[in-house]
Scaffold this active site. Structure first.
Site, short mmCIF file in Angstrom:
data_model
loop_
_atom_site.label_atom_id
_atom_site.label_comp_id
_atom_site.label_asym_id
_atom_site.label_seq_id
_atom_site.Cartn_x
_atom_site.Cartn_y
_atom_site.Cartn_z
CE LYS A 60 -2.98 60.76 -43.43
NZ LYS A 60 -2.35 61.62 -42.32
CG HIS A 111 -6.27 56.13 -26.95
ND1 HIS A 111 -6.68 55.94 -25.67
CD2 HIS A 111 -6.83 54.97 -27.20
CE1 HIS A 111 -7.22 54.97 -25.22
NE2 HIS A 111 -7.21 54.32 -26.32
#
Length: 124
Positions: A60, A111
């Protein structure tokens, strides 16, 4: 000068399912070094998911997605001696970054139980 920013979040359960059901998933998306890093971890799916998110965030930031012959395995998430993540490039991904004048790539991973995220910033 910042040339690109990318971010991605993925469900850890999705990656865990792919690891179990899809023969060759790890080998298709991750380098031998990444597999060696993730496999002994108790929360290996968390670590794989964070690395997968980093690769998505990288593409991206590059602005290309992973089309044009780019491959996930060309983007390897590495860790320094203190555990700080970085990116090592190979193949077309490396050549494209050089061509675009990208000199530095910064990465942050995170995470929790159900999700993994990554941010990539490219400087030139």
């Amino acid at each position: 000068m910042i040339l690109g920013i990318g971010i991605d979040t993925i469900e850890v359960a999705r990656v865990a399912r792919e690891i179990v059901k899809s023969g060759g998933f790890k080998e298709r998306y991750f380098s031998a070094g990444e597999i060696k890093y993730c496999e002994p971890k108790r929360g290996r799916a968390l670590n794989y998911a964070a690395r997968f998110a980093a690769k998505e965030a990288f593409f991206k930031a590059l602005g290309t997605g992973y089309r044009g012959g780019l491959a996930f395995k060309e983007v390897e998430v590495i860790n320094d001696q203190l555990g700080k993540p970085g990116i090592s490039l190979r193949g077309r991904a490396r050549g494209l970054c050089r061509k675009r004048g990208i000199r530095s790539i910064h990465i942050s991973l995170t995470h929790i139980k159900n999700y993994a995220s990554a941010v990539v910033i490219m400087e030139g």
